[in-house]
Design a protein around this motif. Sequence first.
Motif: not given
Length: 518
Positions: A511-518, A441-446, A396-402, A420-423
């Motif tokens: 297949t679709v895989e959701i990955r994060t570095n956090y 950003t420090d956080k990344v969602l793939f 929810n903090d917005g510090n993420v890149t998709m 959902m207002h998730k920046d």
Amino acid sequence: MINKQFRPEFLILIPLALSTYTHIWNLTGFPSVHIDESHYMRRAMLVIDGMGPQESASSGYPRTYDHPYFGQLLLGGILKLIGYPNLYYSEISVHSIEILHLIPRLVVGILSVLDTYLVYKITEIRYSRKIALIAAILFAVMPMTWIFRRVLLDTLLMPFFLTSILFALYAGTLGKTGSISSNNINKKVLILLSGLFLGLAIYTKVPTFTFIPLVGGIIYFNSRSARHLMMWLVPVFLIPLLWPLYAVSIGQGDLWAHWVLWQTERNKPLQFSLISFFQIDPVIAIGGTAGIIFACLRKDFFPLVWVAPFLIFSFFIGWVQYFHLIVLFPAFCIAFAVLLDSIQMKLISMGKKIASNIMIISVFTFGIVITTTLITLNVNSANYAIHASIAGHLPNDGNVTMIGSHWWDWNTYWLTKLVMHKDHQIIDPFFDRNFNDAVKTDKVLFINDPIFSEALSNKIRGVDINEIRRLYNLSNPVSIIVDNMTSNVSANYPFNILHTMIENENHPQGTVEIRTNY
């Protein structure tokens, strides 16, 4: 033959009931969610949020003036009136995301039922009540009609376009009876309304201007008055001009010109969409074409003038998706209905009334069976699960890149960002030709699917993705979902339509895989 003791409003209930079934049943299950639906939903959400009529580059998506903005004003206005999205969303869940997709599709489904009524009335005035009934049922049940279940500009503009034709035809019926002065006033009102509705259709999507010869021809040849034609042309041209005038008024005239020209630079020739049209609905494709030829032989050029200018323009513009052709679908239904009626009358005159009825019933049965086979499929359950997983793993903090293929990141953006207002930021290494900046950003969602995997293993379109590849290797899977769009694909008709959809829409498979570095 139709029993003359039936009242017209009772007859029209038949196609309306069929249309309600084919356009509203199982809207969340079929057809698959198209990426263009997400673009129009994003823009409608910006309207709901009071961000103005035209999407700006600051909204996160750079493609600002690819279409006029009446479509998002209309959709956003309707959705806001019914309390969307607040009344339909409470938490991140598969069910909530399904409902968020259902409501806008329900809106266009209801519009499609209205389209069925308009097709009936247009055909009734132009030909006869019997042909109108056949045409409206064809429109309601033939396989091509499933495209009207999607939230597209083409489905949004259809009621305006058809209403323009209807008012032009109504104007032509005046002056034959009653007070001449009263009829002249009513005729002028109908002519202005016809121009107003076609202007709004063009204001929704520019290629609709190709129907000016159709509606303008009806206006002129019914009245033989240049003044009436000029009166009609005023709103037809002035209303769409609001689009470039708005861009100039806010100092974005050059941006408007850039994106209008960009639309002509993409490459998807007309012939591929015509092939898809045939694959989706071979009966309407063949029967409608034969009906147009038959009408021309009878010196009835109404269906031809409807179809020909749009196809000529599409041929030269060079960018045609198969769903762009749905504006021609009513013309094919009407032309086929005229042909079926003539064949039936010929068979009846030969003493073969039963055979004539079997012919028409067989066409209707084909349509309802094939359409039912398709609209009862569920090809979206995995899609909603993927959206829910992405939204659930975004902080929810917005510090993420998709980062992912355009299919999932942009399909999800309007939900995660505007509902959902998730920046968050988005990077699309497959389609963003100019991407060369580091992730900020420090956080990344793939979102890893076969399309994104291809981008990771190659330099797609000259994009340097070494940094993205490094971040990807530091991430861990948090969710793995198998997309079920392809599970129903078959070489047999009508399931081969799903293969057509996948090919034309660049839909990821597997297949679709959701990955994060956090």
